[in-house]
Design a protein around this motif. Structure first.
Motif, PDB file in Angstrom:
ATOM      1  N   ARG A  60      -1.127   4.103  -0.464  1.00  0.00           N
ATOM      2  CA  ARG A  60      -1.346   3.905   0.972  1.00  0.00           C
ATOM      3  C   ARG A  60      -2.190   2.660   1.227  1.00  0.00           C
ATOM      4  O   ARG A  60      -1.853   1.837   2.078  1.00  0.00           O
ATOM      5  CB  ARG A  60      -2.019   5.124   1.594  1.00  0.00           C
ATOM      6  CG  ARG A  60      -1.234   6.395   1.448  1.00  0.00           C
ATOM      7  CD  ARG A  60      -0.519   6.771   2.737  1.00  0.00           C
ATOM      8  NE  ARG A  60       0.157   8.036   2.572  1.00  0.00           N
ATOM      9  CZ  ARG A  60       1.449   8.163   2.335  1.00  0.00           C
ATOM     10  NH1 ARG A  60       2.191   7.101   2.219  1.00  0.00           N
ATOM     11  NH2 ARG A  60       2.006   9.342   2.201  1.00  0.00           N
ATOM     12  N   THR A 115       5.767   5.382  -0.603  1.00  0.00           N
ATOM     13  CA  THR A 115       4.487   5.441   0.119  1.00  0.00           C
ATOM     14  C   THR A 115       4.554   4.645   1.413  1.00  0.00           C
ATOM     15  O   THR A 115       3.988   5.051   2.415  1.00  0.00           O
ATOM     16  CB  THR A 115       3.312   4.946  -0.746  1.00  0.00           C
ATOM     17  OG1 THR A 115       3.570   3.622  -1.190  1.00  0.00           O
ATOM     18  CG2 THR A 115       3.057   5.857  -1.909  1.00  0.00           C
ATOM     19  N   GLN A 116       5.271   3.515   1.407  1.00  0.00           N
ATOM     20  CA  GLN A 116       5.405   2.736   2.632  1.00  0.00           C
ATOM     21  C   GLN A 116       6.251   3.458   3.679  1.00  0.00           C
ATOM     22  O   GLN A 116       6.111   3.205   4.863  1.00  0.00           O
ATOM     23  CB  GLN A 116       5.980   1.356   2.344  1.00  0.00           C
ATOM     24  CG  GLN A 116       4.973   0.457   1.665  1.00  0.00           C
ATOM     25  CD  GLN A 116       5.435  -0.983   1.590  1.00  0.00           C
ATOM     26  OE1 GLN A 116       6.625  -1.260   1.557  1.00  0.00           O
ATOM     27  NE2 GLN A 116       4.482  -1.884   1.560  1.00  0.00           N
ATOM     28  N   HIS A 118       5.917   6.554   4.152  1.00  0.00           N
ATOM     29  CA  HIS A 118       5.020   7.662   4.510  1.00  0.00           C
ATOM     30  C   HIS A 118       5.493   9.019   4.003  1.00  0.00           C
ATOM     31  O   HIS A 118       5.331  10.040   4.672  1.00  0.00           O
ATOM     32  CB  HIS A 118       4.788   7.702   6.026  1.00  0.00           C
ATOM     33  CG  HIS A 118       4.259   6.419   6.565  1.00  0.00           C
ATOM     34  ND1 HIS A 118       2.968   5.995   6.326  1.00  0.00           N
ATOM     35  CD2 HIS A 118       4.857   5.432   7.282  1.00  0.00           C
ATOM     36  CE1 HIS A 118       2.784   4.815   6.895  1.00  0.00           C
ATOM     37  NE2 HIS A 118       3.918   4.440   7.481  1.00  0.00           N
TER      38      HIS A 118
END
Length: 154
Positions: A60, A115-116, A118
């Protein structure tokens, strides 16, 4: 005795470490070193999952850093490649990203993508684990089947 142990540990480490960066390199290295199917598979999966655990833990913060850096440089938020990745994610979700990670992306890049987008860390870990196990079996089997080729000679 000690030099043999060092050689063996170096072989294990090479399979493991290569798998943290490029998944398909683990089975190739394991087969070239003459390791068993199970050992090669296990070290390959462990290598990928080590990358996934580390990157998803700091992912994150890293994703935010990358986004800010792109904005500072005046680069567009969405490139042709990122649009393609988002379309894969919209169509297939995290299972699609996980499925493609070992063969198309690297363990690090696949985790950064997740992760990008979410995806919760627990889902990243779950999906990357089954993907690593599945592709680990397939690629290890294939490298053993083709081990007679010159690429695997010592």
């Amino acid at each position: 005795m000690l030099p043999e142990l060092a050689k063996e540990l170096a072989q294990y480490a090479s399979v493991y470490l290569l798998s943290t960066l490029k998944f398909f390199a683990g089975p190739i290295a394991g087969t070239a070193a003459g390791l068993s199917f199970i050992l090669t598979w296990g070290l390959t999966v462990a290598g990928m999952m080590t990358s996934v655990i580390i990157v998803s833990g700091v992912g994150r913060a890293w994703a935010l850093h990358i986004r800010k850096r792109r904005q500072r440089k005046g680069k567009p938020v969405f490139s042709k490649r990122s649009r393609r990745i988002v379309s894969i994610f919209r169509r297939f979700g995290m299972p699609g990203i996980a499925f493609l990670t070992p063969i198309l992306f690297s363990p690090i890049l696949g985790t950064v993508i997740a992760t990008q987008l979410h995806v919760p860390r627990s889902r990243i870990l779950l999906h990357m684990l089954w993907s690593a196990a599945l592709w680990g079996v397939a690629l290890t089997f294939m490298t053993i089947q083709f081990s007679h080729l010159p690429i695997f000679r010592h």
